[in-house]
Design an enzyme around this catalytic site. Structure first.
Site, short mmCIF file in Angstrom:
data_model
loop_
_atom_site.label_atom_id
_atom_site.label_comp_id
_atom_site.label_asym_id
_atom_site.label_seq_id
_atom_site.Cartn_x
_atom_site.Cartn_y
_atom_site.Cartn_z
N GLY A 36 4.95 6.02 -3.86
CA GLY A 36 6.23 5.35 -3.94
C GLY A 36 6.63 4.83 -2.58
O GLY A 36 5.99 5.09 -1.57
N HIS A 55 0.83 -1.21 0.00
CA HIS A 55 0.00 0.00 0.00
C HIS A 55 0.86 1.26 0.00
O HIS A 55 0.50 2.26 -0.61
CB HIS A 55 -0.93 0.00 1.21
CG HIS A 55 -2.15 -0.87 1.03
ND1 HIS A 55 -3.44 -0.40 1.21
CD2 HIS A 55 -2.27 -2.17 0.68
CE1 HIS A 55 -4.30 -1.37 0.97
NE2 HIS A 55 -3.61 -2.46 0.66
N VAL A 76 1.14 4.17 -3.66
CA VAL A 76 0.53 5.50 -3.60
C VAL A 76 1.53 6.59 -3.98
O VAL A 76 1.44 7.20 -5.03
CB VAL A 76 -0.09 5.75 -2.22
CG1 VAL A 76 -0.65 7.16 -2.13
CG2 VAL A 76 -1.22 4.74 -1.97
#
Length: 330
Positions: free
Chosen positions: A77, A71, A75
């Site tokens: 990196g 996650h 987003v």
């Protein structure tokens, strides 16, 4: 400039141009395995010991840490921006609805590993939270019986974290093959990378709400789902979805990191629709079959793909810093 330096500069230019042309925001020039050798030579063993201690306390740590890494990288990196806590009227990444499923044990793993690193005077405030999360992910996988691999280090921590940055960046549990392929491609990852990285779902939990439509409703159970498995899930998940209830993503080997994920798909036991589609779609089925048969090949492909993922969005120089507290921006 000497001939040797000219060759190095040319090689570095090719590396940067190649990365830029991949469609992802990637900067790998500063990443190397011995990045902390001069400032914190024992950092990997310190992190490994902290992760091992956390895993002994609760095995949920494995899936929670791996999912946190994914996650984060998808987003902004791999910059530990997902670790930042919301403050005042500023809502951070971790509190976006698509991140609320992340188990607290993943965050706690990184926080405890960071504390262990900073407890060593030589290492204090010298190692980024982003690198600690990367190392912790590798260690969690190995502790669960998965492949052990060398990690590239040298990431800086991101300077911002906003919930709005999450919009459209994470794969949804109902995505089809084309949608999955497209969202992974934005991070420079191929369809084969996407399929092998999906095996991270061999560990961890999923809340009933992420798959309830597959087991209840006018067309339930989902025709691609094993009937016995659907009945088991119906018994475990209340008809009125309770957001507190979660089940193991791998019903066969829930505490092992292995290629059982692909065998489950062959049996109609993929928990999420976005997992089962990897087998039900004939374009990706041969890859699933191959990794279900060959554990060693799966391990090699997974290591290669997660190494590529770890290069996404690496922050350098003025783009980042090393946070004193992983949950707070400096």
């Amino acid at each position: 400039m000497g001939a040797g330096n000219l060759r190095f500069a040319a090689a570095l230019l090719v590396l940067v141009v190649t990365a830029a042309s991949s469609g992802a925001t990637v900067c790998v020039a500063q990443l190397r395995r011995d990045y902390y050798a001069g400032v914190c030579p024992n950092v990997e063993s310190i992190v490994r010991d902290a992760v091992a201690k956390k895993v002994r306390q609760t095995f949920i740590t494995v899936g929670a840490t791996v999912h946190l890494f994914f996650h984060d990288c998808f987003v902004e990196g791999c910059d530990a921006s997902v670790m930042v806590a919301s403050k005042g009227n500023s809502t951070a990444e971790k509190d976006h609805p698509n991140n609320l499923s992340l188990a607290g044990d993943g965050f706690d793993t990184v926080i405890k590993a960071k504390a262990a690193v900073d407890a060593v005077r030589q290492c204090r405030n010298k190692v980024s939270c982003a690198d600690i999360l990367t190392m912790a992910t590798r260690d969690a996988i190995a502790l669960a019986g998965g492949p052990s691999y060398a990690v590239e280090l040298g990431r800086l921590d991101g300077l911002s974290s906003t919930a709005s940055s999450v919009n459209g960046k994470l794969p949804a549990p109902f995505f089809n093959l084309d949608q999955l392929t497209k969202i992974f491609a934005t991070n420079g990852l191929s369809q084969a990378d996407m399929i092998v990285l999906s095996a991270a779902h061999t560990g961890g939990l999923a809340h009933c709400g992420t798959f309830s439509g597959r087991i209840r409703g006018p067309t339930a159970p989902d025709p691609t789902m094993n009937r016995s498995y659907a009945a088991r899930l119906q018994a475990e998940c209340p008809a009125n979805v309770d957001p507190r209830v979660a089940v193991s993503m791998d019903a066969v080997t829930p505490v092992a990191f292995d290629n059982q994920f692909f065998k489950n798909l062959q049996s109609g036991m993929g928990l999420l629709a976005s997992d089962q589609v990897l087998y039900s779609d004939p374009r990706s089925r041969p890859t699933v079959d191959a990794w279900a048969r060959r554990a060693a090949a799966f391990n090699r492909a997974f290591v290669a793909a997660i190494t590529k993922l770890g290069r996404v969005g690496v922050k350098t120089r003025a783009q980042g810093n090393i946070r004193r507290n992983c949950a707070l921006l400096n």
